[in-house]
Enzyme design. Structure first.
Site, mmCIF file in Angstrom:
data_model
loop_
_atom_site.group_PDB
_atom_site.id
_atom_site.type_symbol
_atom_site.label_atom_id
_atom_site.label_comp_id
_atom_site.label_asym_id
_atom_site.label_seq_id
_atom_site.Cartn_x
_atom_site.Cartn_y
_atom_site.Cartn_z
ATOM 1 N N GLU A 1 -7.418 -1.755 2.696
ATOM 2 C CA GLU A 1 -7.223 -1.722 1.241
ATOM 3 C C GLU A 1 -7.528 -3.075 0.596
ATOM 4 O OE1 GLU A 1 -3.083 -2.003 0.579
ATOM 5 O OE2 GLU A 1 -3.125 -1.007 -1.373
ATOM 6 N N ASP B 1 -0.334 -4.722 -9.351
ATOM 7 C CA ASP B 1 1.101 -4.701 -9.098
ATOM 8 C C ASP B 1 1.332 -5.185 -7.676
ATOM 9 O OD1 ASP B 1 -0.376 -2.269 -8.683
ATOM 10 O OD2 ASP B 1 1.456 -1.192 -8.235
HETATM 11 O O1 LIG Z 1 3.676 2.439 -4.658
HETATM 12 C C1 LIG Z 1 3.540 1.250 -5.361
HETATM 13 C C2 LIG Z 1 2.361 1.231 -6.293
HETATM 14 O O2 LIG Z 1 1.207 1.690 -5.604
HETATM 15 C C3 LIG Z 1 0.015 1.828 -6.335
HETATM 16 O O3 LIG Z 1 -0.626 0.565 -6.522
HETATM 17 C C4 LIG Z 1 -1.501 0.089 -5.533
HETATM 18 O O4 LIG Z 1 -2.358 1.095 -4.985
HETATM 19 C C5 LIG Z 1 -3.216 1.770 -5.911
HETATM 20 C C6 LIG Z 1 -4.055 2.735 -5.090
HETATM 21 O O5 LIG Z 1 -4.966 2.083 -4.269
HETATM 22 C C7 LIG Z 1 -4.092 0.774 -6.676
HETATM 23 O O6 LIG Z 1 -4.764 1.455 -7.714
HETATM 24 C C8 LIG Z 1 -3.229 -0.334 -7.283
HETATM 25 O O7 LIG Z 1 -4.099 -1.305 -7.837
HETATM 26 C C9 LIG Z 1 -2.405 -0.964 -6.167
HETATM 27 O O8 LIG Z 1 -1.679 -2.050 -6.644
HETATM 28 C C10 LIG Z 1 0.203 2.496 -7.690
HETATM 29 O O9 LIG Z 1 -0.966 2.448 -8.479
HETATM 30 C C11 LIG Z 1 1.358 1.908 -8.450
HETATM 31 O O10 LIG Z 1 1.536 2.553 -9.681
HETATM 32 C C12 LIG Z 1 2.597 2.038 -7.567
HETATM 33 O O11 LIG Z 1 3.733 1.640 -8.258
#
Ligand SMILES: OC[C@H]1O[C@H](O[C@H]2O[C@H](CO)[C@@H](O)[C@H](O)[C@H]2O)[C@H](O)[C@@H](O)[C@@H]1O
Length: 560
Positions: free
Chosen positions: A514, A312
């Protein structure tokens, strides 16, 4: 509407709904600069919701928009809320020692070894335990209670994330922290028992979707190090339940090939059609271009489904790569999701056999065979030497099945086009690996600091020029396990680039990031809807896993 078109919505809690109102007010009051929407849905209440809501509704408002003053809002937040993260307590992992016996034996260079020990020590910063108050009064928190200690990604991500946990575990295994790794799996099993599947993350606003399904892969890796049969016994029912979830009516799509054979594949399909609470203000703004409510709902559904994909956001999910509103995640069959499910099937077969459960083993080997055929028939493109995502015709599929057409393969280059290499069934075929490797080397994805996510610089975080640890890891591990000499050396070359960028970035900024910009060694990545984060669970995990696998000779330079 057929079941396939309907969106089941998992209701959220009254607290989440209220915190979205606070989030919206905060944006009006504080402005866009340094605003992170997630912060507001992570706050926990000091008093009960009705008292807090009453106080919020009583705040003095002025002007047409009814804006609250900075002073009043700051005071209200300080009076009625605990800070985000206060409901998670720092926790000393039971199995952490500063230098574990047998740690990264192949790392000979003292500078790299000293740094690897610092990365290993970061597990202490990222370990937490959910505070008792969350279990006692869950209605005051959006954080979900979990039975065991957790490892969080870092910075704004102060809860467990599903797919991140796989690479956290890979790093914990290199750190010999087997108990911490098992605790993570116990928490994920608890989520399956409670909700029917593993949530995107351990928050009340994540109960409507999952993330790339890697629970069985985690159990498989831990078992291979510890031979803990009890863990496998405990996990098997959850793994079976999760497999059923990803093959349920809403996820499963049937494609008929030119020979008339039917192939079942899965897609991402969140159970939500409203703005994501953690980014509600952003989602509403993006959806403002749509006029009708049903168009908006479809768009929100595709946004939440993109979040479920872990990518995302990315042009991968857009019909028009320069227009975010053309997001159509639910009408795309993704290569990587089906690779994860194929791996799930193979891992379940293996683990069922460990328990002597032959019938389950055989039925999952059959399922894996069918999915491998489906992946070859629908995604594989022999001319291009890549597996491409498949776009369903006419938006979201409502029909029971659809006939395969070559033009529906999305021929844009993404790192996910090479993820099948991760699976033994593909990387054990030498001719196939040579073909795919040639295609990968000329794809434009390989850069000075690692593998780019895509070739399109869209400003989204899962696109060029960002490189992400999990993508580096799966491709490198696939190439390496093929056993081909040239694939091994390409794998090592990419791993070295990736380790260097993590090292140099750490020396420059004092943190692991990250994501990274693959064009510039040592440079963190950017783009997307939140500022770049540090910590960072999966990057630490992949660095340690790479160092364990490839080591670092005494005389190899670690600088860029
Ligand atoms: O707050 C926005 C989004 O954040 C997350 O996505 C991102 O961080 C996660 C944790 O590291 C990772 O798993 C994911 O691949 C990243 O894009 C969350 O998972 C989303 O649902 C959220 O909307």
């Amino acid at each position: 509407l057929s079941k396939k078109c309907r969106v089941t919505v998992v209701p959220t809690t009254p607290l989440v709904t209220f915190l979205e109102r606070v989030q919206e007010t905060a944006l009006d009051t504080f402005g866009e600069k340094n605003f992170d929407a997630k912060l507001y849905v992570d706050l926990s209440l000091k008093l009960n919701l009705s008292k807090t809501e009453k106080a919020f509704d009583g705040l003095p408002r002025s002007g047409e928009n009814g804006t609250v003053s900075v002073k009043d809002l700051k005071e209200f937040i300080a009076t009625y809320f605990d800070d985000a993260g206060d409901d998670l307590l720092y926790y000393d992992p039971v199995d952490f020692v500063p230098e574990p016996e047998g740690f990264l034996l192949k790392v000979k260079n003292p500078e790299v070894r000293a740094w690897a020990l610092e990365v290993h020590a970061l597990w202490k910063n990222l370990s937490r335990k959910v505070a008792d108050g969350v279990r006692e009064q869950p209605e005051l928190h959006t954080l979900l209670p979990l039975p065991e200690a957790v490892v969080v990604p870092g910075s704004r991500f102060i809860e467990v994330y599903y797919w991140d946990s796989y690479w956290v575990i890979r790093g914990l295994l290199a750190s010999k922290m087997y108990e911490t790794a098992k605790a993570i799996v116990t928490n994920l099993i608890f989520l399956v028992d409670t909700y029917g599947y593993v949530l995107n993350g351990s928050r009340a606003y994540y109960t409507n979707r999952s993330q790339p399904p890697l629970l069985s892969a985690m159990v498989y890796e831990i078992y291979n190090r510890t031979f803990d049969v009890e863990l496998v016994r405990k996990a098997l029912p959850a793994m079976l339940k999760e497999h059923a979830f990803w093959n349920s009516e809403i996820h499963k799509v049937t494609i008929q090939d030119a020979q008339g054979c039917n192939h079942n594949l899965s897609r991402y399909y969140a159970m939500w059609n409203k703005p994501r609470p953690e980014s509600s203000t952003k989602d509403k703004e993006s959806a403002s271009k749509f006029l009708s409510d049903s168009e908006k709902q479809q768009f929100y559904h595709d946004i939440a489904s993109a979040a479920e994909s872990g990518w995302d956001f990315s042009t991968r999910w857009m019909r028009n790569t320069s227009e975010f509103t053309t997001l159509s995640t639910t009408s795309i069959l993704p290569v990587d999701l089906n690779v994860y499910i194929l791996k799930m099937e193979l891992d379940i077969a293996f683990l069922a056999n460990v328990l002597g459960n032959k019938a389950t083993m055989e039925s999952f080997l059959e399922a894996a065979k069918a999915r491998k055929n489906a992946i070859n028939s629908v995604f594989w493109n022999g001319k291009k030497g890549q597996w491409f995502d498949y776009r369903l015709t006419n938006g979201t599929i409502c029909k029971e099945s659809e006939t395969w057409q070559a033009c529906n393969q999305n021929q844009n280059v993404y790192a996910s086009n090479f993820i099948p290499l991760w699976i033994d069934l593909f990387h054990s075929d030498a001719a196939l690996v040579k073909n795919v490797m040639g295609s990968f080397q000329s794809s434009g994805l390989i850069h000075v600091a690692g593998i780019a996510t895509s070739l399109i610089n869209s400003g989204q975080q899962w696109d060029f020029p960002n490189g992400w640890a999990p993508l580096q890891h799966m491709i490198v591990e696939g190439l390496l396990r093929s056993g081909l000499k040239e694939a091994r050396s390409l794998a090592e070359d990419i791993a070295v680039r990736w380790i260097k960028t993590n090292y140099v970035g750490y020396k420059k900024t004092g943190a692991i990031h990250e994501k990274y910009d693959v064009q510039k060694c040592g440079e963190p990545g950017g783009g997307g809807e939140y500022i770049p984060q540090t910590g960072f669970g999966w990057s630490n995990g992949v660095t340690l896993a790479f160092l364990e696998e490839f080591g670092w000779p005494e005389d190899r330079n670690i600088g860029c």
